[in-house]
Design a protein around this motif. Structure first.
Motif, PDB file in Angstrom:
ATOM      1  N   GLU A 148       0.840  -1.204   0.000  1.00  0.00           N
ATOM      2  CA  GLU A 148       0.000   0.000   0.000  1.00  0.00           C
ATOM      3  C   GLU A 148       0.870   1.246   0.000  1.00  0.00           C
ATOM      4  O   GLU A 148       1.960   1.260   0.583  1.00  0.00           O
ATOM      5  N   PRO A 149       0.365   2.311  -0.662  1.00  0.00           N
ATOM      6  CA  PRO A 149       1.127   3.564  -0.666  1.00  0.00           C
ATOM      7  C   PRO A 149       1.349   4.043   0.764  1.00  0.00           C
ATOM      8  O   PRO A 149       0.489   3.856   1.625  1.00  0.00           O
ATOM      9  N   ASP A 150       2.513   4.643   1.008  1.00  0.00           N
ATOM     10  CA  ASP A 150       2.800   5.142   2.355  1.00  0.00           C
ATOM     11  C   ASP A 150       2.309   6.577   2.528  1.00  0.00           C
ATOM     12  O   ASP A 150       2.609   7.208   3.528  1.00  0.00           O
ATOM     13  N   PHE A 151       1.550   7.087   1.552  1.00  0.00           N
ATOM     14  CA  PHE A 151       1.031   8.456   1.638  1.00  0.00           C
ATOM     15  C   PHE A 151      -0.334   8.448   2.324  1.00  0.00           C
ATOM     16  O   PHE A 151      -1.024   7.435   2.342  1.00  0.00           O
ATOM     17  N   ASP A 152      -0.694   9.624   2.879  1.00  0.00           N
ATOM     18  CA  ASP A 152      -2.039   9.761   3.434  1.00  0.00           C
ATOM     19  C   ASP A 152      -3.034   9.947   2.293  1.00  0.00           C
ATOM     20  O   ASP A 152      -2.681  10.495   1.245  1.00  0.00           O
ATOM     21  N   THR A 153      -4.264   9.547   2.529  1.00  0.00           N
ATOM     22  CA  THR A 153      -5.329   9.840   1.562  1.00  0.00           C
ATOM     23  C   THR A 153      -5.388  11.364   1.380  1.00  0.00           C
ATOM     24  O   THR A 153      -5.393  12.107   2.376  1.00  0.00           O
ATOM     25  N   PRO A 154      -5.405  11.865   0.125  1.00  0.00           N
ATOM     26  CA  PRO A 154      -5.404  13.319  -0.100  1.00  0.00           C
ATOM     27  C   PRO A 154      -6.530  14.041   0.658  1.00  0.00           C
ATOM     28  O   PRO A 154      -7.620  13.490   0.843  1.00  0.00           O
ATOM     29  N   ALA A 155      -6.220  15.297   1.050  1.00  0.00           N
ATOM     30  CA  ALA A 155      -7.114  16.054   1.940  1.00  0.00           C
ATOM     31  C   ALA A 155      -8.523  16.206   1.368  1.00  0.00           C
ATOM     32  O   ALA A 155      -9.511  16.038   2.089  1.00  0.00           O
ATOM     33  N   HIS A 156      -8.635  16.487   0.066  1.00  0.00           N
ATOM     34  CA  HIS A 156      -9.989  16.747  -0.464  1.00  0.00           C
ATOM     35  C   HIS A 156     -10.866  15.490  -0.410  1.00  0.00           C
ATOM     36  O   HIS A 156     -12.083  15.576  -0.306  1.00  0.00           O
ATOM     37  N   ILE A 157     -10.219  14.324  -0.407  1.00  0.00           N
ATOM     38  CA  ILE A 157     -10.979  13.060  -0.330  1.00  0.00           C
ATOM     39  C   ILE A 157     -11.438  12.839   1.120  1.00  0.00           C
ATOM     40  O   ILE A 157     -12.594  12.485   1.382  1.00  0.00           O
TER      41      ILE A 157
END
Ligand code: PMP
Ligand code: GLU
Length: 396
Positions: free
Chosen positions: A38-47
């Motif tokens: 899984e990507p290690d990024f957070d789900t983007p803010a607008h989502i």
């Protein structure tokens, strides 16, 4: 005696490694994990904001079992815009992750004893999902010189009169390889000729490097589209693995059966996550470009480092976020006086002795391989690769 079918299924090795590494980390062990799918990024803010708004605006009740009309329309727009595919909402089933979409697809098309061709190395869940739907997975051997992409001679060896479907996964997990339009045309024609369904898993479709063009096999003609069940989702492209939204696009008949199965098994996927997925598909796409840039840099670094390590061999991945490494030359050597017997042993010893988690090739049908995920920070990647290199240098 419990159900034979259930007893025959082993837990997903990718998820086992991932939770083992996460557990060690939570106990304060300095473990570096290359296991993550899984990507290690957070789900983007607008989502995230869209999900919060969905809760506050009362989107908290059952939706139609196969997903909301709004999300299905957004999926149709995405498939038209990015893949040149024309579907209508009646062709779409939204499920609890792409894994669930795959499960519904096999349940909808397989009768007991039907065979499904699964090119090796395969993502760990395909054979198990086929078995759970009473089908028989048939591993199709591929060759490294063909970048592990399946060819007609490979298919011919695996085909039988019971063959019902072929699984294609591009970009592939674990190899990261992408099928070209020409390759898909040849494979598609074979499936048409033999009346075989194509289950095309396109979950990594937006994670493609070096501007390599991406083609969906379903876009190669109306007759092929009708034979195809296209699987995709928001988990990987939008860093939304925990939200559990995947989808399938198929002929209305297949979609209807998949929807009926789902209506009894789980009802609708989470209503709030559906609103978040809608925001992901319809909203700004810059977040994806940023993530891709980071992955591209890590891919380059990891691939180059592996090239320079003793006993290892790998193909340069073209998409997704994995490097699949051939470790055959390291097996049979000794470490700390004990033979490293196979890839399971290799992974276990690497975790035990150097605190590096990798996924052994066994679960991918490739016992001489290991999968490294670069969905991790550069700092972690550097540190983990240093440890792997040390382990290899200590082999005798
Ligand atoms: N297909 C492949 C090839 C995958 O790697 C994954 C990762 N879990 C999935 C499907 C399932 O994705 P999801 O999280 O949407 O269930
Ligand atoms: N697909 C990811 C992986 O291959 C996540 C784990 C899983 O769903 O099995 O690691």
């Amino acid at each position: 005696m419990l159900a034979k079918k259930g007893l025959a299924v082993s837990p997903s090795p990718t998820l086992v490694i991932d939770s083992k590494a996460k557990e060690l980390k939570s106990r304060g062990v300095d473990v570096i994990s290359f296991g993550a799918g899984e990507p290690d990024f957070d789900t983007p803010a607008h989502i995230r904001e869209a999900a919060i708004a969905a809760i506050n605006e009362g989107h908290t009740r059952y939706t139609p079992a196969s997903g909301t009309r709004e999300l299905k329309e957004a999926i149709c727009r995405k498939l038209e815009r990015e893949n040149g595919l024309h579907y209508t909402p009646a062709d779409i089933v939204v499920s609890n992750g792409a894994k669930h979409s795959l499960s519904n697809a096999f349940a909808a098309i397989l009768n007991p004893g039907d065979e499904v061709m699964v090119p090796v190395p395969y993502w760990v869940s395909y054979p198990e999902l086929v078995k759970l739907s009473d089908g028989i997975p048939v591993a199709v051997e591929t060759r490294e010189k063909n970048a592990f992409k399946v060819t007609i001679p490979d298919l011919k060896k695996a085909w039988s009169t019971r063959t019902k479907a072929l699984v294609l996964n591009s970009p592939g997990n674990p190899t990261g390889q992408i099928y070209t339009r020409e390759e898909l045309e040849v494979l598609g024609y074979y499936c048409l000729e033999h009346d075989i369904f194509i289950i095309t898993d396109e979950i990594y479709e937006r994670l493609v490097y070096d501007g390599i063009p991406y083609t969906s096999v379903a876009s190669l003609g109306q007759d092929l589209k009708e034979l195809t069940v296209l699987i995709n989702g928001v988990s990987k492209s939008y860093a939304m693995t925990g939200w559990r939204i995947g989808y399938a696009a198929a002929s209305p008949e297949i979609a209807r059966v998949m929807g009926a199965i789902q209506s009894h098994a789980t009802s609708n996927p989470n209503s709030i996550a559906q609103m978040a997925a809608l925001a992901a598909l319809d909203g700004p796409q810059e977040c994806l470009a940023e993530m891709l840039l980071a992955f591209a840099e890590r891919r380059k670094y990891m691939y180059q480092r592996i090239q320079g390590m003793p006993f290892l061999r790998a193909l340069q991945p073209q998409g997704a976020f994995y490097v699949f490494v051939n470790i055959a030359e390291a097996l049979g050597k000794t470490h700390g006086g004990k033979v490293v017997a196979d890839s399971d042993d290799f992974a276990a010893r690497l975790l035990e002795e150097k605190k590096v988690a990798v996924v052994p090739g066994t679960g991918f049908g490739s016992p001489h391989g290991m999968r490294l995920s670069y969905a991790s920070s550069m700092e972690n990647i550097e540190k983990g690769l240093d440890r792997l290199e040390l382990f290899l240098k200590e082999l005798q």
